[in-house]
Design a protein around this motif. Structure first.
Motif, PDB file in Angstrom:
ATOM      1  N   TYR A  28       0.325   7.682 -11.582  1.00 40.39           N
ATOM      2  CA  TYR A  28       0.386   6.739 -10.617  1.00 40.39           C
ATOM      3  C   TYR A  28       1.782   6.768  -9.984  1.00 40.39           C
ATOM      4  O   TYR A  28       2.582   7.428 -10.365  1.00 40.39           O
TER       5      TYR A  28
ATOM      6  N   GLU B 277      -0.613   2.542  -7.686  1.00 39.68           N
ATOM      7  CA  GLU B 277      -1.260   3.123  -7.094  1.00 39.68           C
ATOM      8  C   GLU B 277      -2.058   4.377  -7.614  1.00 39.68           C
ATOM      9  O   GLU B 277      -1.126   4.997  -8.227  1.00 39.68           O
TER      10      GLU B 277
ATOM     11  N   ALA C 119      -3.476  -3.444  -9.494  1.00 39.87           N
ATOM     12  CA  ALA C 119      -3.068  -2.782  -8.304  1.00 39.87           C
ATOM     13  C   ALA C 119      -1.826  -3.190  -7.749  1.00 39.87           C
ATOM     14  O   ALA C 119      -1.033  -2.533  -6.902  1.00 39.87           O
TER      15      ALA C 119
ATOM     16  N   ASP D 141       1.025  -1.255   0.316  1.00 45.19           N
ATOM     17  CA  ASP D 141      -0.115  -0.008  -0.071  1.00 45.19           C
ATOM     18  C   ASP D 141       0.910   1.457   0.021  1.00 45.19           C
ATOM     19  O   ASP D 141       1.717   1.756   0.949  1.00 45.19           O
TER      20      ASP D 141
END
Length: 577
Positions: free
Chosen positions: A544, A370, A366, A31
């Motif tokens: 991104y 991101e 993904a 993440d």
């Protein structure tokens, strides 16, 4: 990867994903937004002393291969401002400072050719470095203080157009100096014995980080062939160029005059590196999967796991063991040429229409990236979270909002000429962008440009493009190294990095104020605000934040991330028996 991504110093804390065998790889996808920001520390004199720590289990010998799309546009360090060029030259080039990589890929700034990471005086206006003894060029001659002086003076020559401009802009008298080839020296570079002193116009507390950029690697005075040096640079590192077939391959062999005791950064386990060019990501990925012959000893400087294979590779426990996954501090974005697209509403309309989600899907989902709403990467100090164009609410784009803005501006049907790099994946993304922008009320012309000269072409002031694929990693952990080179009005010019050609008085004033701010927390907050200020002007489309997935052969050992040069650490690899 459709961007520049220059040498980056912001290290991220997420490393290779675990090799689970689940069909749902979502749980192991890093993440980016929640990744912890980590600065690079400055090492001690002891940290700057060679040899580099040994890699556990490493053995000498063998050849490491690469499977990559394209050759390097530049190899003269003064012209290097692209991350792949910086990364591939670590084994052959040394600077006064550099990044020492530990076994987890974390970086520490140390003295490379210098005895330490520098001594600062006058509150940051004066920097002093002492050259180590025993460093030699590939012909056996000593690296001299004349070479050090010449390295920095040649940066001012007219043929140097592509590299970083920090040192040239910062040194006293640099605005009037034209280079060393008429026999004149720059007074703000002082040599005394083995010591070099740099005198700057104003304080720069991070000058030692700046010198770690490949653009400031050392060039021997007697080897300097000016423009021709770009094709055949000389080495003072552990390897040297044995042969090069431009566009096809480049081979490194050992530099027998390199002394490991002088080098805290580089190990030199393989006998040879053979870099091979001309492989699209799908072709290289399939060869990595097959893992046959010399491909067992292969890795990649640039090519990541192809979008078409990302799910297959990351959900297979056997394959996944041979993938280095890493959050990267780069943000890929599309600068909008503000000299051609002068209406803010038109630039904002481009942002509203942008097909973020479709592009992410084309890249492989993904696991690869991101969605970005900011110029700053979340792992860079100063990052501010905002979303001016509704990306989180409508990641597929909002064509109605785009059309409404164009109508307000009286620019319905506005023509856009878009430049993108030549690769299979880039073609697919260009089609998606064209479709989305035309749905948003634009007329789009796509222009495909050869990868090896892409940045040279988009770096021209009169390039004829309205929108360009680009991107940026911080040159070191600071907002200055993102916003000054790319968004300050002083950096408009051929070979400069302000691709949007943004010259806005309020932005320039804010950059100057943030640069002068000595309180780190206040400066970081200021850089985050500048990010939002630029995005309100619609000067680019953030696309991104990258998650890298590099696959490699089963007989390549110790594949770790180099947080200083944002790629696989070449000088930490070895060939397994």
């Amino acid at each position: 990867m459709i961007a520049t991504g220059v040498v980056a110093a912001s290290s991220s804390v997420l490393t290779a994903c675990g090799s689970g065998d689940s069909n749902s790889s979502k749980s192991s996808v890093p993440d980016v937004s929640k990744a912890k920001t980590q600065n690079i520390p400055v090492g001690t004199k002891s940290d700057s002393t060679g040899p580099a720590p040994e890699v556990a289990g490493a053995v000498k010998g063998g050849t490491v291969y690469s499977l990559d799309q394209f050759d390097m546009d530049h190899l003269d360090p003064a012209q290097i401002y692209v991350s792949t060029e910086g990364l591939i030259t670590v084994p052959i080039m040394r600077g006064l400072t550099g990044y020492k990589i530990d076994d987890k890929g974390n970086a520490t700034l140390v003295g490379d050719a210098a005895t330490d990471a520098g001594t600062v005086k006058d509150g940051g206006k004066t920097w002093v470095f002492t050259l180590k003894d025993g460093i030699k060029w590939e012909d056996g001659s000593d690296l001299s203080m004349d070479d050090v002086r010449h390295t920095f003076e040649r940066l001012f020559a007219s043929f140097v157009t592509e590299g970083p401009r920090y040192v040239q802009d910062w040194l006293e008298g640099g605005d009037k100096y034209k280079g060393p080839y008429d026999g004149k020296n720059l007074d703000s570079i002082e040599i005394d014995g083995k010591t070099v002193t740099f005198r700057l116009k104003e304080a720069h507390a991070d000058f030692n980080f700046t010198l770690a950029m490949r653009g400031y690697s050392l060039v021997g005075k007697k080897f300097d062939t000016k423009e021709k040096y770009d094709k055949s640079p000389k080495s003072c590192g552990p390897y040297k160029i044995q042969s090069r077939s431009v566009g096809k391959s480049m081979t490194y062999v050992r530099n027998e005059h390199w002394d490991a005791k002088t080098d805290p950064i580089r190990n030199a386990y393989p006998d040879k590196f053979l870099f091979q060019f001309g492989f699209q990501p799908l072709a290289s990925t399939d060869r990595f999967i097959a893992d046959k012959g010399n491909d067992q000893y292969a890795m990649a400087i640039f090519n990541e796991v192809a979008a078409e294979r990302i799910a297959q590779v990351l959900t297979n426990a056997t394959y996944k063991k041979r993938v280095l996954t890493q959050v990267d501090p780069v943000t890929y974005y599309w600068p909008i040429n503000t000299k051609r697209i002068t209406d803010v509403k038109v630039r904002q309309a481009i942002n509203w229409a942008w097909p973020h989600q479709q592009l992410q899907t084309i890249r492989g989902g993904a696991s690869t990236s991101e969605l970005a709403t900011t110029i700053f990467s979340p792992v860079t100090p100063g990052y501010k979270d905002f979303d001016l164009y509704g990306v989180k609410a409508k990641p597929g784009g909002n064509p109605e909002k785009s059309k409404a803005l164009l109508k307000e501006a009286g620019k319905t049907g506005q023509k856009l000429v878009i430049a993108y790099q030549q690769s299979d994946n880039a073609v697919k993304q260009a089609v998606a962008i064209k479709n989305a922008l035309e749905a948003g009320g634009f007329t789009v012309v796509n222009k495909q440009i050869d990868k090896s000269t892409f940045y040279t072409q988009i770096g021209k002031v009169d390039n004829g493009f309205d929108l360009m694929a680009a991107g940026w990693s911080p040159d070191w952990p600071s907002g200055y190294s993102v916003f000054y080179p790319c968004w300050d009005g002083d950096n408009i010019g051929d070979g400069r990095s302000n691709y949007a050609q943004l010259k806005d008085a309020s932005v320039d004033k804010a950059i100057a104020a943030a640069t002068a701010e000595t309180d780190v927390d206040k400066a970081n907050a200021a850089w985050g605000n500048i990010d939002e200020q630029i995005m309100k002007l619609g000067a680019c489309v953030p696309d991104y934040h990258a998650i890298r997935n590099w696959m490699y052969g089963s007989k390549v050992g110790n594949v770790v991330y180099d947080a200083g040069n944002t790629g696989i650490a070449l000088c930490k690899l070895y060939v397994k028996g």
